[in-house]
Design a protein around this motif. Sequence first.
Motif, short mmCIF file in Angstrom:
data_model
loop_
_atom_site.label_atom_id
_atom_site.label_comp_id
_atom_site.label_asym_id
_atom_site.label_seq_id
_atom_site.Cartn_x
_atom_site.Cartn_y
_atom_site.Cartn_z
N THR B 111 0.16 9.96 -16.13
CA THR B 111 1.56 10.15 -15.79
C THR B 111 1.98 9.27 -14.61
OG1 THR B 111 1.23 12.45 -16.41
CG2 THR B 111 3.30 11.91 -15.31
N ALA B 112 3.04 8.49 -14.80
CA ALA B 112 3.58 7.64 -13.73
C ALA B 112 4.59 8.45 -12.92
CB ALA B 112 4.26 6.42 -14.33
N VAL B 113 4.33 8.57 -11.63
CA VAL B 113 5.25 9.31 -10.75
C VAL B 113 6.18 8.31 -10.06
CG1 VAL B 113 5.45 10.90 -8.80
CG2 VAL B 113 3.45 11.03 -10.31
N ARG B 114 7.48 8.58 -10.12
CA ARG B 114 8.48 7.74 -9.45
C ARG B 114 8.46 8.05 -7.95
NH1 ARG B 114 12.64 4.52 -10.63
NH2 ARG B 114 12.08 4.64 -12.83
N TYR B 122 3.18 5.72 -8.99
CA TYR B 122 1.75 6.01 -8.79
C TYR B 122 1.28 7.00 -9.84
CZ TYR B 122 3.40 10.13 -6.07
OH TYR B 122 4.01 11.29 -5.66
N ILE B 123 -0.02 7.25 -9.88
CA ILE B 123 -0.59 8.07 -10.95
C ILE B 123 -0.77 9.52 -10.50
CG2 ILE B 123 -2.61 8.39 -12.44
CD1 ILE B 123 -2.93 5.38 -12.47
N LYS B 124 -0.13 10.39 -11.23
CA LYS B 124 -0.16 11.82 -10.89
C LYS B 124 -1.58 12.39 -10.92
CE LYS B 124 2.03 16.19 -12.23
NZ LYS B 124 2.81 16.89 -13.25
N VAL B 129 -3.05 8.68 -3.25
CA VAL B 129 -2.19 7.52 -3.49
C VAL B 129 -1.61 7.01 -2.17
CG1 VAL B 129 -1.60 8.33 -5.81
CG2 VAL B 129 -0.08 8.86 -3.89
#
Lengths: 200, 200
Positions: B111-114, B122-124, B129
């Motif tokens: 999942t890409a987090v805004r 970044y990656i959930k 991160v």
Amino acid sequence: MATQRFCIESADMKKSLGAKTLLYPAPVLVVGSYDKAGKANMMTVSWAGICCSQPPCIAVALRKETYSYANLMERKAFTVSIPSEDYVKEADFFGLVSGRSTDKLAATKLTAVRSKLVEAPYIKEFPLVLECKVVDIAEIGMHTQFVGEVLDAKAEESVLGQGGAIDIRKLRPLVFTPDTQEYYGIGGFIAKVFSAGKGI
Amino acid sequence: MATQRFCIESADMKKSLGAKTLLYPAPVLVVGSYDKAGKANMMTVSWAGICCSQPPCIAVALRKETYSYANLMERKAFTVSIPSEDYVKEADFFGLVSGRSTDKLAATKLTAVRSKLVEAPYIKEFPLVLECKVVDIAEIGMHTQFVGEVLDAKAEESVLGQGGAIDIRKLRPLVFTPDTQEYYGIGGFIAKVFSAGKGI
């Protein structure tokens, strides 16, 4: 066709730790240099990394206040000696005191080897060394980053494994943890690069 | 008074391995960015390190040919997501294929987090991160080094230990070995920094 999963930040449960250099793992490297009088100095550095494959380059970041900084500026050369776990005391000592007031090599009884390639000494007792010529200097906040082109890497036979390549299990380098300020060792083999991900 | 021990190179038994970037340990970091269309991309990078304490900065080196290169140039921002051992397959995959031809996030189902702070995802699922604003770009041979100021570090509660600090034994980051191209884990605690060397 598969699409991307995404979410907004509030849907992620991570905790903010603030603006900190929390990069893991960080290395424990000993930077070797000569001062104007030709005296060898060693300094432990963890703000460092590889920065180019061709030509082979590594970057080390030093504060201007360090004794090594003037040496690197003057000689445009440095070495990196990588301590094994056996030399954690000496590596820690090299970061604890300044070369301005202490002859660190005399104190640790380690041997400075005169390099044929660069005007900088490396440590005989450490298993792996890199001899570097400074090719770039950049001011980044309170640190100065020296980019060194690796002219040669030299290793003890005892840390070489299959095909003459460095075996990290024999090298046993130290890991630095930025948040807790500790040294750790290297753990077990996990996977081959460009192999583990092929199943995806 | 103790004096320095020194010797010439021929008195040292190390074996020359040639001009190679044999720095240990190297990290395994996943650099996140958005392309012009706003599609998230992830790329694995080991040519990286911390380069300044204040402001907190890290450096990552990418080749111009990568899809991420243009993204970082365009957005002047990137993230670093640090995979735990559990995500070695995904981390390897992110270094195996190009974002130009493959939607790597869709393929890995991560999942890409805004981010609220920078124009980069970044990656959930990864435990730690760093959100970075590009503050310097330097050409070093075949690589371009991006210096990112860390605006925030965010971590899963599960990797925090005493005093809310990151516990590397819980984080379980990957180690990359430049010579043999393998991934390793982190080993045991060895010593506290600025403590082990006090006996010298």
